[in-house]
Design a protein around this motif. Sequence first.
Motif, PDB file in Angstrom:
ATOM      1  N   ALA A 162       0.828  -1.209   0.000  1.00 37.38           N
ATOM      2  CA  ALA A 162       0.000   0.000   0.000  1.00 37.38           C
ATOM      3  C   ALA A 162       0.861   1.257   0.000  1.00 37.38           C
ATOM      4  CB  ALA A 162      -0.927  -0.014   1.206  1.00 37.38           C
ATOM      5  N   SER A 163       1.934   1.246   0.782  1.00 40.31           N
ATOM      6  CA  SER A 163       2.833   2.400   0.813  1.00 40.31           C
ATOM      7  C   SER A 163       3.516   2.599  -0.536  1.00 40.31           C
ATOM      8  CB  SER A 163       3.875   2.229   1.914  1.00 40.31           C
ATOM      9  OG  SER A 163       3.258   2.196   3.190  1.00 40.31           O
ATOM     10  N   GLN A 164       3.856   1.484  -1.200  1.00 43.38           N
ATOM     11  CA  GLN A 164       4.473   1.587  -2.525  1.00 43.38           C
ATOM     12  C   GLN A 164       3.492   2.189  -3.533  1.00 43.38           C
ATOM     13  OE1 GLN A 164       7.852   0.581  -3.523  1.00 43.38           O
ATOM     14  NE2 GLN A 164       7.095   1.975  -5.109  1.00 43.38           N
ATOM     15  N   ILE A 165       2.225   1.797  -3.445  1.00 41.85           N
ATOM     16  CA  ILE A 165       1.200   2.351  -4.341  1.00 41.85           C
ATOM     17  C   ILE A 165       1.063   3.855  -4.124  1.00 41.85           C
ATOM     18  CG2 ILE A 165      -1.267   2.366  -4.833  1.00 41.85           C
ATOM     19  CD1 ILE A 165      -1.269  -0.651  -4.286  1.00 41.85           C
ATOM     20  N   ASN A 166       1.009   4.284  -2.849  1.00 35.95           N
ATOM     21  CA  ASN A 166       0.895   5.712  -2.566  1.00 35.95           C
ATOM     22  C   ASN A 166       2.112   6.479  -3.074  1.00 35.95           C
ATOM     23  OD1 ASN A 166      -1.610   5.520  -1.339  1.00 35.95           O
ATOM     24  ND2 ASN A 166      -0.733   5.145   0.699  1.00 35.95           N
ATOM     25  N   LEU A 167       3.294   5.865  -2.947  1.00 31.24           N
ATOM     26  CA  LEU A 167       4.496   6.509  -3.471  1.00 31.24           C
ATOM     27  C   LEU A 167       4.424   6.644  -4.991  1.00 31.24           C
ATOM     28  CD1 LEU A 167       7.352   7.643  -3.037  1.00 31.24           C
ATOM     29  CD2 LEU A 167       8.211   5.294  -3.234  1.00 31.24           C
ATOM     30  N   ASP A 168       3.941   5.596  -5.653  1.00 33.02           N
ATOM     31  CA  ASP A 168       3.806   5.659  -7.110  1.00 33.02           C
ATOM     32  C   ASP A 168       2.796   6.721  -7.537  1.00 33.02           C
ATOM     33  OD1 ASP A 168       5.638   3.641  -7.312  1.00 33.02           O
ATOM     34  OD2 ASP A 168       4.134   2.038  -7.502  1.00 33.02           O
ATOM     35  N   TYR A 169       1.788   6.978  -6.697  1.00 34.63           N
ATOM     36  CA  TYR A 169       0.789   7.997  -7.030  1.00 34.63           C
ATOM     37  C   TYR A 169       1.374   9.410  -7.053  1.00 34.63           C
ATOM     38  CZ  TYR A 169      -3.138   4.726  -6.672  1.00 34.63           C
ATOM     39  OH  TYR A 169      -4.022   3.699  -6.875  1.00 34.63           O
ATOM     40  N   THR A 170       2.560   9.590  -6.505  1.00 30.72           N
ATOM     41  CA  THR A 170       3.174  10.925  -6.551  1.00 30.72           C
ATOM     42  C   THR A 170       3.666  11.273  -7.953  1.00 30.72           C
ATOM     43  OG1 THR A 170       5.341  10.052  -5.891  1.00 30.72           O
ATOM     44  CG2 THR A 170       3.852  10.795  -4.134  1.00 30.72           C
ATOM     45  N   ASP A 171       3.777  10.276  -8.825  1.00 31.01           N
ATOM     46  CA  ASP A 171       4.064  10.518 -10.240  1.00 31.01           C
ATOM     47  C   ASP A 171       2.761  10.325 -11.005  1.00 31.01           C
ATOM     48  OD1 ASP A 171       6.768  10.980  -9.836  1.00 31.01           O
ATOM     49  OD2 ASP A 171       7.294   8.863 -10.022  1.00 31.01           O
ATOM     50  N   ILE A 172       2.145  11.427 -11.426  1.00 29.52           N
ATOM     51  CA  ILE A 172       0.872  11.369 -12.133  1.00 29.52           C
ATOM     52  C   ILE A 172       1.170  11.273 -13.628  1.00 29.52           C
ATOM     53  CG2 ILE A 172      -1.305  12.543 -12.584  1.00 29.52           C
ATOM     54  CD1 ILE A 172      -1.050  13.904  -9.895  1.00 29.52           C
ATOM     55  N   ARG A 173       0.734  10.168 -14.251  1.00 29.42           N
ATOM     56  CA  ARG A 173       1.045   9.899 -15.647  1.00 29.42           C
ATOM     57  C   ARG A 173      -0.228   9.848 -16.494  1.00 29.42           C
ATOM     58  NH1 ARG A 173       6.331   8.251 -16.158  1.00 29.42           N
ATOM     59  NH2 ARG A 173       7.384   7.818 -14.158  1.00 29.42           N
ATOM     60  N   SER A 174      -0.054  10.000 -17.805  1.00 32.69           N
ATOM     61  CA  SER A 174      -1.191   9.993 -18.724  1.00 32.69           C
ATOM     62  C   SER A 174      -1.666   8.558 -18.942  1.00 32.69           C
ATOM     63  CB  SER A 174      -0.804  10.616 -20.061  1.00 32.69           C
ATOM     64  OG  SER A 174      -1.860  10.491 -20.995  1.00 32.69           O
ATOM     65  N   PRO A 175      -2.960   8.300 -18.769  1.00 29.08           N
ATOM     66  CA  PRO A 175      -3.462   6.940 -18.993  1.00 29.08           C
ATOM     67  C   PRO A 175      -3.791   6.644 -20.452  1.00 29.08           C
ATOM     68  CG  PRO A 175      -5.201   8.319 -18.110  1.00 29.08           C
ATOM     69  CD  PRO A 175      -3.976   9.188 -18.178  1.00 29.08           C
ATOM     70  N   ILE A 176      -3.830   7.667 -21.319  1.00 34.80           N
ATOM     71  CA  ILE A 176      -4.196   7.461 -22.725  1.00 34.80           C
ATOM     72  C   ILE A 176      -3.345   8.351 -23.612  1.00 34.80           C
ATOM     73  CG2 ILE A 176      -6.609   6.873 -22.194  1.00 34.80           C
ATOM     74  CD1 ILE A 176      -7.350   9.733 -23.143  1.00 34.80           C
ATOM     75  N   ASP A 177      -3.356   8.061 -24.910  1.00 32.64           N
ATOM     76  CA  ASP A 177      -2.826   8.989 -25.903  1.00 32.64           C
ATOM     77  C   ASP A 177      -3.880  10.041 -26.193  1.00 32.64           C
ATOM     78  OD1 ASP A 177      -0.716   7.291 -25.975  1.00 32.64           O
ATOM     79  OD2 ASP A 177      -1.104   6.489 -27.976  1.00 32.64           O
ATOM     80  N   GLY A 178      -3.483  11.297 -26.274  1.00 31.87           N
ATOM     81  CA  GLY A 178      -4.458  12.331 -26.581  1.00 31.87           C
ATOM     82  C   GLY A 178      -3.885  13.720 -26.430  1.00 31.87           C
ATOM     83  N   LYS A 179      -4.776  14.693 -26.515  1.00 29.56           N
ATOM     84  CA  LYS A 179      -4.401  16.101 -26.374  1.00 29.56           C
ATOM     85  C   LYS A 179      -4.795  16.575 -24.983  1.00 29.56           C
ATOM     86  CE  LYS A 179      -4.624  20.494 -28.859  1.00 29.56           C
ATOM     87  NZ  LYS A 179      -5.150  21.198 -30.056  1.00 29.56           N
ATOM     88  N   ILE A 180      -3.848  17.208 -24.303  1.00 26.35           N
ATOM     89  CA  ILE A 180      -4.067  17.616 -22.918  1.00 26.35           C
ATOM     90  C   ILE A 180      -4.471  19.081 -22.879  1.00 26.35           C
ATOM     91  CG2 ILE A 180      -1.674  18.332 -22.461  1.00 26.35           C
ATOM     92  CD1 ILE A 180      -1.987  16.884 -19.717  1.00 26.35           C
ATOM     93  N   GLY A 181      -5.326  19.413 -21.912  1.00 24.04           N
ATOM     94  CA  GLY A 181      -5.791  20.781 -21.777  1.00 24.04           C
ATOM     95  C   GLY A 181      -4.914  21.587 -20.824  1.00 24.04           C
ATOM     96  N   ARG A 182      -5.455  22.688 -20.358  1.00 24.48           N
ATOM     97  CA  ARG A 182      -4.679  23.533 -19.449  1.00 24.48           C
ATOM     98  C   ARG A 182      -4.749  22.966 -18.035  1.00 24.48           C
ATOM     99  NH1 ARG A 182      -7.521  27.375 -16.443  1.00 24.48           N
ATOM    100  NH2 ARG A 182      -9.774  27.374 -16.766  1.00 24.48           N
TER     101      ARG A 182
END
Length: 412
Positions: A162-182
Motif C-alpha cells: 500500500a505504501s508503494q502504491i501511494n508513493l507511485d501515485y506521486t508521479d501522475i502519468r497519462s493513462p491514454i494517448d491524446g491532447k491535454i488541456g490547461r
Amino acid sequence: MHLARVAIGLVTAGALAMAAAAASRAQPAASAPPAVGVVEATRRPITETSEFLGRIEAVSRVSVVARVTAFLEKRLFTEGAEVKTGDELYQLERGPFQADLDSKKAQVAQLLATLENAKLTTERARILLSGPAGQQSTYDAALANQRSLEAQVQGAQAQVQASQINLDYTDIRSPIDGKIGRTAVTEGNVVSPASGVLTTIVSQDPMYVTFPVSVRQGLELRDRYGPRGGLNAVVIKLRLPDGRLYDQTGKLNFVDNTVAQSTDTVTVRGAIPNTTLPNASPIGGPVRELTDGEFVTVLLEGVQPVEVLAVPRAAVLSDQQGDYVFVVGPDNKAEQRRIQLGQSTPTMAAVISGLSPGDKVIVEGLQRVRPGQPVSPGPASPQIQAIMKVVASGDPAQADSGAAAKPAGDSK
C-alpha cells in the motif's frame, strides 16, 4: 374645275397609299419560338445522401485527479500538446511517502527475523516430543506462535505494498494517448483527491461524430439501407463549419436504444479518422482537422449508387402546388409536368413519378417558356452535358464537386 377634282383625287389616293405603306411597316413580324436547351430523362446512377447536424466527440476522455494528498512540485507537460500513454504529467512531493515505505519495510524485516526464531523453537519442541522431556503443550504453543508471526508478516507486507502504491501515485502519468488541456493547479499548491480535476485529456484519432435522427427519418433510412447491409451500407462524410468537405470518410457504429422524448429523435454515432494538417507545427505539436465538441454537417451516403430516373437540378421548378418541369411535347410545344422528387444531389434530381425515360426536359431558357408555347429545342450547354456524362459514369459526387448547377430559370 374638272382638272382640279382630278388633282385632288390623285393627292388623296397617294396619301392613302402612303398611309397603308406606313401601317404595313409598323406591323411587327411574328416572333420566333424561344430557343431552349434540353436533355433526355434517362436512368442514371445517383448516390443517396441525407444531411444531419452533428457534433464531434472524443472517443476517450480522462479527467486527471490526484490520488494522494501532497504538494505539487512540478508540471511536466505543455498545455495543449499531445501526450502519450505513460508520459509523466505532474510530480508530487515524494519524501513523506518514501519514508513511510521504508518504515513499513523495516517492520517486515523485523517480523521476518522473529518468525525465523519462532520456526527454530517450533522445530526443537517437535524433536523433544520423541523423548521423555517433550510436552505436547509446549509444541502446540510454539506452533501457534509461529503461525501468528506468519500472519503478521503477511499483514506487514500488504502495508508495504500500500505504501508503494501511494508513493507511485506521486508521479501522475497519462493513462491514454491524446491532447491535454490547461492545468487547473500550479506548482506549490497542495493537491488531494478532493481538489478536483487537475487537467483533462481527450483522445484524437479516431473521433466520434454523434447526431440526432428523427424517428420518421430513421425508419426511412432503415427501410432503405437495411436490406443492403444496414450500418455497413452507408458511409459518413463531414462538411466542416467553413463549408469545406472533409477528405476522410467514416462508418456508423452505434444507434441508441432509446428515443429522446423531448425531441422524438434517436442518437446515432459513427467513427471517422482525425488527420493532422500539413505544414502546421505549433509549439504544442501537430494540429488536427477535427476538434472535440465541434459542430459539423453529417452526410450519410449510400455505399453503392442506385439507378434512378434523373434530370439536372436546374430543370426543376417549384410553386405552391409542388415541383414541376417543362418538357418538349409534340410539335415542339412546351408541356408542364408535375413530378415527385426522390433522394437528390445538389446537381441532379431523382424523379419518382411524372416523367418517363426519353422525355426531353427543358433545362435552359426556362424563363421564356410558357405551357403550350412553341419552342426551338437544342442540346444543352457543354456545362450541363458534362454533368450528365459524369453522373452517367457512376460518380455523381464528382459532378457535385466539379460543376455547380445553374439556378432554375437561367438562360443559355
